[in-house]
Enzyme design. Sequence first.
Site, PDB file in Angstrom:
ATOM      1  N   GLU A   1     -29.320 -15.586  38.791  1.00  0.00           N
ATOM      2  CA  GLU A   1     -29.031 -16.758  37.968  1.00  0.00           C
ATOM      3  C   GLU A   1     -28.873 -18.057  38.765  1.00  0.00           C
ATOM      4  O   GLU A   1     -28.785 -19.129  38.177  1.00  0.00           O
ATOM      5  CB  GLU A   1     -27.816 -16.517  37.065  1.00  0.00           C
ATOM      6  CG  GLU A   1     -26.479 -16.363  37.783  1.00  0.00           C
ATOM      7  CD  GLU A   1     -26.133 -14.910  38.017  1.00  0.00           C
ATOM      8  OE1 GLU A   1     -27.062 -14.070  38.089  1.00  0.00           O
ATOM      9  OE2 GLU A   1     -24.925 -14.594  38.131  1.00  0.00           O
ATOM     10  N   ASN A   2     -28.867 -17.964  40.098  1.00  0.00           N
ATOM     11  CA  ASN A   2     -28.871 -19.205  40.876  1.00  0.00           C
ATOM     12  C   ASN A   2     -30.261 -19.828  40.941  1.00  0.00           C
ATOM     13  O   ASN A   2     -30.424 -20.868  41.587  1.00  0.00           O
ATOM     14  CB  ASN A   2     -28.303 -18.966  42.284  1.00  0.00           C
ATOM     15  CG  ASN A   2     -28.991 -17.848  43.022  1.00  0.00           C
ATOM     16  OD1 ASN A   2     -29.321 -16.819  42.434  1.00  0.00           O
ATOM     17  ND2 ASN A   2     -29.227 -18.049  44.292  1.00  0.00           N
TER      18      ASN A   2
END
Lengths: 240, 207
Positions: free
Chosen positions: B46-47
């Site tokens: 999710e980064n």
Amino acid sequence: MQKVYESATAALDGLLRDDMLIAAGGFGLCGIPELLIDAVVDSGVKNLTVASNNAGVDGFGLGKLLDTRQIKKMMSSYVGENAEFMRQYLSGELELEFNPQGTLAERMRAGGAGIAGFYTKTGYGTQIGEGKEVKTFPTGPDGQEEHYILEEGIFADLSIVKAWKADDTGNLVFRKTARNFNPPAAMCGKVCVVEVEEIVPRGSLDPDHIHLPGIYVHRIIQGEHEKRIEKVTTRKREEA
Amino acid sequence: MPWDRNQMAERAAQELEDGMYVNLGIGIPTLVANYVGDKDITLQSENGMLGMGPFPFEGEEDPDLINAGKQTITELNRTSYFDSAMSFAMIRGGKIAAAILGAMEVAENGDLANWMIPGKLVKGMGGAMDLVAGVEKVVVVMDHTNKAGEPKLLKECTLPLTGTGVVDRIITDLGVLDVVEGGLKIVETAPGVTEDEIREKTEATIV
């Protein structure tokens, strides 16, 4: 239009004041504006509110601004890597506003896009939703009503971000997962200062491959970055 | 014999189907990647990455390439990068087929608590609240009881919630349970574990 400055201190000249709201890019220690953070430390401004996904580690990144007590409040999603942060928070010296990571990113993007608020399912029915307006929309698989909460855009006084390359007009290219919060953080500031590894002549970046157009960028510096790795994890060659 | 960490991860990998885009949480969920076999799975970090590869060889770490757990990783020939706003757009937008996450407590109605112990552990929710709100199928991998042997599958969560009614399936060291109308349903037991043992170690209603 002269956007290129000689140093981080020169690029921040006239932009810093006590009590301001700064949006900072980076995820963990990846893609953080380390040179601009150092310059904010040196400036001595205090009572800062900083919107940043994380708070650095002890002694590096935003951790430096915590050590000098220049930060009054953090707006973050995860602060687990910083013992000094925890100490200041638990003793009541530091305010903390937890934001779900996607909500924080969208709040920054929204602020830079002129959107004052938006409804999200994230956090409904949790502490995060307490005190926020709730509205239902028929977005379920069969048109059922689902609950959403109102979140507000972040309109920062200043953005400090890190990119890989810029041209002198401020068009930015990021590298791999160091992009992370940098584009939304850049968008939401009244003024955006960017540090890059390399400033290239205009015309040398492919216009189709610009990640953030220079309209969002006001001042640029080039410098050497430490790029510290938080958790080195590797595999042995014989496993391949 | 209850399942160990790796066996729980192996069992969780069976939840993944060919062609899925999947987000794996920190801890045991990260190990699930070791057991996907020949299935064509794209891992989201999710980064800001789709198509997460394995850890790099020693000496090939890149500080610009990490996963959501801040570990150095590698890219694949299918990889794409994007910013955090787009990353969570695809998460909230329902484009991720499954998320496999850890948990501190799960309630019989699918409520999940996995981000905070008041006064003790104040690290933050990271992306967990967005993931459980937006992802189609939420699978939790956790120990069935805490270190004192007390149930972690409860009638109601006691800790601050991450999401309400969000969990679909729970994989513990003792077996697999689904969140259904009226409570939890045992769908599988670990080898040598009986349904009675699971009932005894579960506070939530078993239907």
